[in-house]
Write a protein that holds these residues in place. Structure first.
Motif, PDB file in Angstrom:
ATOM      1  N   ASN A 292      39.613  36.083  37.686  1.00  0.00           N
ATOM      2  CA  ASN A 292      38.551  36.978  37.102  1.00  0.00           C
ATOM      3  C   ASN A 292      38.335  36.061  35.745  1.00  0.00           C
ATOM      4  O   ASN A 292      38.529  36.819  34.701  1.00  0.00           O
TER       5      ASN A 292
ATOM      6  N   PHE B 119      35.751  35.876  34.101  1.00  0.00           N
ATOM      7  CA  PHE B 119      34.773  36.477  32.727  1.00  0.00           C
ATOM      8  C   PHE B 119      35.353  37.765  32.136  1.00  0.00           C
ATOM      9  O   PHE B 119      34.551  38.288  31.466  1.00  0.00           O
ATOM     10  N   VAL B 120      36.723  37.748  32.220  1.00  0.00           N
ATOM     11  CA  VAL B 120      37.353  38.976  31.545  1.00  0.00           C
ATOM     12  C   VAL B 120      38.500  38.218  30.727  1.00  0.00           C
ATOM     13  O   VAL B 120      38.848  37.381  30.702  1.00  0.00           O
TER      14      VAL B 120
ATOM     15  N   ALA C  22      34.947  42.958  28.982  1.00  0.00           N
ATOM     16  CA  ALA C  22      34.250  41.596  29.498  1.00  0.00           C
ATOM     17  C   ALA C  22      32.966  42.036  28.680  1.00  0.00           C
ATOM     18  O   ALA C  22      32.513  43.090  28.230  1.00  0.00           O
TER      19      ALA C  22
ATOM     20  N   ALA D 194      28.624  40.876  29.301  1.00  0.00           N
ATOM     21  CA  ALA D 194      27.889  40.524  30.551  1.00  0.00           C
ATOM     22  C   ALA D 194      26.234  41.016  30.119  1.00  0.00           C
ATOM     23  O   ALA D 194      26.283  41.618  29.055  1.00  0.00           O
TER      24      ALA D 194
ATOM     25  N   ILE E 293      27.252  44.670  35.385  1.00  0.00           N
ATOM     26  CA  ILE E 293      28.207  43.635  35.581  1.00  0.00           C
ATOM     27  C   ILE E 293      29.364  43.638  34.810  1.00  0.00           C
ATOM     28  O   ILE E 293      30.442  43.343  35.278  1.00  0.00           O
ATOM     29  N   ALA E 294      29.305  44.004  33.538  1.00  0.00           N
ATOM     30  CA  ALA E 294      30.743  43.990  32.589  1.00  0.00           C
ATOM     31  C   ALA E 294      31.354  45.054  33.256  1.00  0.00           C
ATOM     32  O   ALA E 294      32.562  44.602  33.302  1.00  0.00           O
TER      33      ALA E 294
ATOM     34  N   LYS F  98      31.900  45.976  36.036  1.00  0.00           N
ATOM     35  CA  LYS F  98      32.467  45.564  37.621  1.00  0.00           C
ATOM     36  C   LYS F  98      33.529  44.562  37.130  1.00  0.00           C
ATOM     37  O   LYS F  98      34.441  44.550  38.043  1.00  0.00           O
ATOM     38  N   ARG F  99      33.104  43.718  36.443  1.00  0.00           N
ATOM     39  CA  ARG F  99      34.120  42.566  36.118  1.00  0.00           C
ATOM     40  C   ARG F  99      35.470  43.555  35.584  1.00  0.00           C
ATOM     41  O   ARG F  99      36.535  42.716  36.082  1.00  0.00           O
TER      42      ARG F  99
ATOM     43  N   ASP G 173      36.996  44.985  38.454  1.00  0.00           N
ATOM     44  CA  ASP G 173      37.675  44.163  39.541  1.00  0.00           C
ATOM     45  C   ASP G 173      39.081  43.594  39.083  1.00  0.00           C
ATOM     46  O   ASP G 173      40.122  43.667  39.847  1.00  0.00           O
ATOM     47  N   ALA G 174      39.198  43.226  37.705  1.00  0.00           N
ATOM     48  CA  ALA G 174      40.258  42.503  37.126  1.00  0.00           C
ATOM     49  C   ALA G 174      41.467  43.768  37.315  1.00  0.00           C
ATOM     50  O   ALA G 174      42.581  43.427  37.517  1.00  0.00           O
TER      51      ALA G 174
END
Lengths: 254, 254
Positions: free
Chosen positions: B193, B195-196, B218, B220, B225-226, B228-229, B232-233
């Motif tokens: 990940n 972008f985190v 994050a 974004a 998007i921020a 979700k990132r 997910d992480a």
């Protein structure tokens, strides 16, 4: 909330030290190293760093220090002993499965070459003491209890050995006088008491009443002189405040 | 305790801004001006200063700014109006004897040439906004409610206008896994990940149990998007922590 800077500044000031600046940077090697270089260029003689000594990837302080001082990071024998003993004890108490020195654990024993490891009475990562010419660079963990433990155990005795000043501080809380009317009274008290520092902290206008905390501090070579300087200035200031219609609400003596 | 830096950093980050550094200096014109010069040299595009705008002699921020930017301090017509109105209102409400513009009161209307005064919804001293080329320098009072009031009223709308990022943050609290065993799991989550940012805050070893707060953040161009990132992480990280015998104690979602 940066409680570490507050604690360190308070303790160092009360020990008679002069805290010149406090800087907070991100977990980034370049930011850490350039902040250290700038501090050295300003002629700082004691640089105290806290945070970033742990096992995770965001713990980058020693990389930053190594870069700023142009030293290698090397496994330090004493730091290794400290780290090994901690994990052996944790494994013994069932907190971890094995005491193996994984890369993350070994990381805490890698110090800038020529450093002295400082035992951590609470946590795992040792503190670090570096002599850079006649300057001292001290790295402490970010966990407050660990930072305080190492500082009290290893650094306070060293500071006491070099600082020969004594600090005294007293505060009063006033109401009924606004800060702009207090300003010329503080100027007068300062003119008559050149060795004190007087700081006013406005505490807001509760119910249309101006509340101000006034803090008077002094440093001297003798505790009794520092105390006398503060008390003399406060006495004059209190007299003037009452004369101008203010009320002394509370006094915090030491 | 520097609650102002904490508040500002939090609000600016949540607005999508990137807080690069925080510096605290003494009430000394040279220290203030050199800290400002250093910040400009590092390429700071927004410099937010708090404290030192009041009427007492220890309020030296605008002298420091004037020196750093090589501008004169001049009575600003709008700032003068703000200050005059405040003292007229205080006199009207019996808080002060006269609304006379004493030197201490006039001091708050003397701004570096070319500044814009910012109304203070709570206290007396106006905030100050300076355009220095394409950089912005903002001076706010040190009293937290005044600092927050001016910032929210005058600065937040400007920041919202220029920042096009969205920030998202979630935290979990774990027990049963020590930080050195968490380190490789964080490394893996970060590799998957990119972008985190993942930060671990050890909270001590209560009853021989390692407690750690893990914060995932994050930025974004879109809030979704921020979010979700981060989610997910966190999902991957939580899976790995449980797999390695850790326990998720608490989750702080947004």
């Amino acid at each position: 909330m940066n409680t570490n800077a507050h604690w360190l500044a308070k303790v160092i000031t009360e020990l008679g030290g002069f805290v010149k600046r406090c800087t907070v940077v991100r977990d980034n090697v370049d930011d850490i190293s350039s902040a250290i270089e700038e501090s050295m260029e300003r002629g700082t003689n004691w640089l105290i760093i806290s945070g970033g000594l742990g096992p995770t990837y965001d713990d980058k302080t020693l990389q930053g220090v190594a870069k700023a001082l142009n030293r290698e990071l090397v496994v330090d024998a004493y730091a290794l002993k400290i780290v090994e003993k901690k994990y052996e004890s944790m494994a013994h108490h069932g907190m971890i499965k094995t005491a193996d020195l994984t890369p993350a654990r070994l990381k805490m024993a890698k110090l800038p070459k020529g450093s002295k490891a400082l035992p951590n009475p609470i946590g795992t990562a040792p503190g670090v003491m570096i002599d850079e010419g006649d300057r001292k660079i001290v790295c402490l963990p970010g966990v407050p209890r660990e930072m305080e433990g190492i500082f009290k155990e290893s650094i306070v005795p060293m500071i006491k050995n070099v600082i020969k000043n004594f600090y005294h501080e007293e505060s009063i809380h006033t109401t009924g006088i606004v800060e702009s009317d207090l300003a010329p009274l503080i100027d007068k008290a300062l003119a008559n008491n050149p060795f004190v520092y007087i700081k006013s902290h406005p505490k807001g206008h509760g119910e249309g009443i101006s509340k101000i905390e006034i803090q008077v501090t002094a440093m001297a070579k003798e505790p009794s002189i520092a105390k006398k300087r503060v008390k003399d200035a406060l006495k004059q200031l209190k007299f003037m405040i009452i004369e101008h219609g203010g009320i002394i609400e509370k006094e915090s003596m030491k």
